[in-house]
Design a protein around this motif. Structure first.
Motif, short mmCIF file in Angstrom:
data_model
loop_
_atom_site.label_atom_id
_atom_site.label_comp_id
_atom_site.label_asym_id
_atom_site.label_seq_id
_atom_site.Cartn_x
_atom_site.Cartn_y
_atom_site.Cartn_z
N MET A 1 46.97 41.31 39.29
CA MET A 1 46.22 42.35 38.58
C MET A 1 47.10 43.59 38.45
O MET A 1 47.86 43.91 39.36
N PRO A 2 46.96 44.30 37.33
CA PRO A 2 47.79 45.49 37.13
C PRO A 2 47.30 46.72 37.91
O PRO A 2 47.95 47.75 37.91
N VAL A 3 46.15 46.60 38.55
CA VAL A 3 45.57 47.70 39.33
C VAL A 3 45.13 47.15 40.69
O VAL A 3 44.89 45.97 40.84
N PRO A 4 45.01 48.03 41.70
CA PRO A 4 44.50 47.59 43.00
C PRO A 4 43.06 47.08 42.87
O PRO A 4 42.30 47.56 42.02
N VAL A 5 42.70 46.15 43.73
CA VAL A 5 41.38 45.53 43.69
C VAL A 5 40.75 45.58 45.08
O VAL A 5 41.41 45.28 46.07
N MET A 6 39.47 45.95 45.12
CA MET A 6 38.70 45.82 46.36
C MET A 6 37.62 44.79 46.11
O MET A 6 36.90 44.86 45.10
N HIS B 1 34.01 30.93 48.51
CA HIS B 1 34.41 31.06 47.11
C HIS B 1 34.97 32.44 46.85
O HIS B 1 35.92 32.60 46.07
N GLN B 2 34.42 33.44 47.48
CA GLN B 2 34.94 34.80 47.34
C GLN B 2 36.31 34.90 48.01
O GLN B 2 37.20 35.58 47.51
N TYR B 3 36.48 34.19 49.11
CA TYR B 3 37.79 34.10 49.75
C TYR B 3 38.80 33.51 48.77
O TYR B 3 39.94 33.97 48.69
N GLY B 4 38.39 32.49 48.03
CA GLY B 4 39.28 31.86 47.04
C GLY B 4 39.80 32.87 46.03
O GLY B 4 40.98 32.85 45.67
N ALA B 5 38.95 33.78 45.61
CA ALA B 5 39.38 34.82 44.66
C ALA B 5 40.36 35.77 45.35
O ALA B 5 41.42 36.10 44.78
N ALA B 6 40.04 36.20 46.54
CA ALA B 6 40.93 37.12 47.27
C ALA B 6 42.29 36.46 47.52
O ALA B 6 43.34 37.08 47.30
N ALA B 7 42.28 35.21 47.96
CA ALA B 7 43.52 34.50 48.26
C ALA B 7 44.37 34.31 47.01
O ALA B 7 45.59 34.48 47.05
N ALA B 8 43.75 33.98 45.88
CA ALA B 8 44.49 33.79 44.63
C ALA B 8 45.09 35.11 44.14
O ALA B 8 46.24 35.13 43.68
N LEU B 9 44.34 36.18 44.27
CA LEU B 9 44.88 37.49 43.87
C LEU B 9 46.03 37.89 44.77
O LEU B 9 47.06 38.39 44.30
N CYS B 10 45.88 37.67 46.07
CA CYS B 10 46.97 37.98 47.02
C CYS B 10 48.20 37.14 46.73
O CYS B 10 49.33 37.64 46.70
N GLU B 11 47.99 35.85 46.50
CA GLU B 11 49.11 34.95 46.22
C GLU B 11 49.86 35.38 44.96
O GLU B 11 51.07 35.23 44.87
N GLY B 12 49.13 35.94 44.00
CA GLY B 12 49.75 36.41 42.76
C GLY B 12 50.48 37.73 42.91
O GLY B 12 51.11 38.20 41.97
N SER C 1 48.92 40.67 43.85
CA SER C 1 48.03 41.80 43.61
C SER C 1 47.83 42.60 44.90
O SER C 1 47.94 42.06 46.00
N SER C 2 47.52 43.86 44.74
CA SER C 2 47.15 44.71 45.87
C SER C 2 45.65 44.54 46.07
O SER C 2 44.86 45.00 45.26
N VAL C 3 45.26 43.85 47.15
CA VAL C 3 43.86 43.50 47.38
C VAL C 3 43.39 44.01 48.73
O VAL C 3 44.07 43.84 49.74
N LEU C 4 42.22 44.63 48.71
CA LEU C 4 41.52 44.97 49.95
C LEU C 4 40.26 44.14 49.94
O LEU C 4 39.38 44.34 49.10
N TRP C 5 40.17 43.14 50.85
CA TRP C 5 38.99 42.28 50.94
C TRP C 5 38.25 42.62 52.22
O TRP C 5 38.80 42.55 53.31
#
Length: 120
Positions: free
Chosen positions: A28-33, A47-58, A60-64
């Motif tokens: 993602m071009p912006v940070p995500v929470m 399933h929500q973990y799946g989204a967080a893990a995919a964004l992290c793997e890509g 992205s700056s993710v706060l889950w």
């Protein structure tokens, strides 16, 4: 009326939802929470973990954040203060926090905590 709400069998809905919920690895071009209710049976935490893990793997700056005892609606309310802080920091140009290094798959949804707002 429930009887004519679905074309297919309602029991098959969960299996179909899994395919819809699969997240592609993306940056993602912006940070995500992402805020997840640990008692969410509508969109289970795994399933929500799946989204967080995919964004992290890509990359992205993710706060889950996972909110114990919060359901789907209750999770939105439980995450409000954290989401507001996250957004205010982003708007102020502060570096976004990330916890990708500690993101791990949760278990099955737990029991809802009585008394949490909107936690039906």
């Amino acid at each position: 009326e429930f009887d004519n709400s679905f074309v297919g069998v309602p029991a098959d809905f969960g299996a179909r939802l899994v395919r819809v919920m699969d997240m592609t690895v993306v940056k993602m071009p912006v940070p995500v929470m992402l805020g997840t209710g640990a008692a969410d049976s509508l969109v289970p935490p795994k399933h929500q973990y799946g989204a967080a893990a995919a964004l992290c793997e890509g990359g992205s700056s993710v706060l889950w954040k996972v909110y114990t005892g919060a359901t789907h609606n209750g999770g939105l309310h439980a995450s409000f203060d954290d989401a507001l802080t996250f957004a205010q920091a982003a708007l102020a140009g502060k570096p976004a926090p990330t916890n990708c290094a500690s993101v791990k798959e949760p278990g099955e949804p737990g029991a809802p905590t009585p008394g949490l707002a909107f936690n039906e």
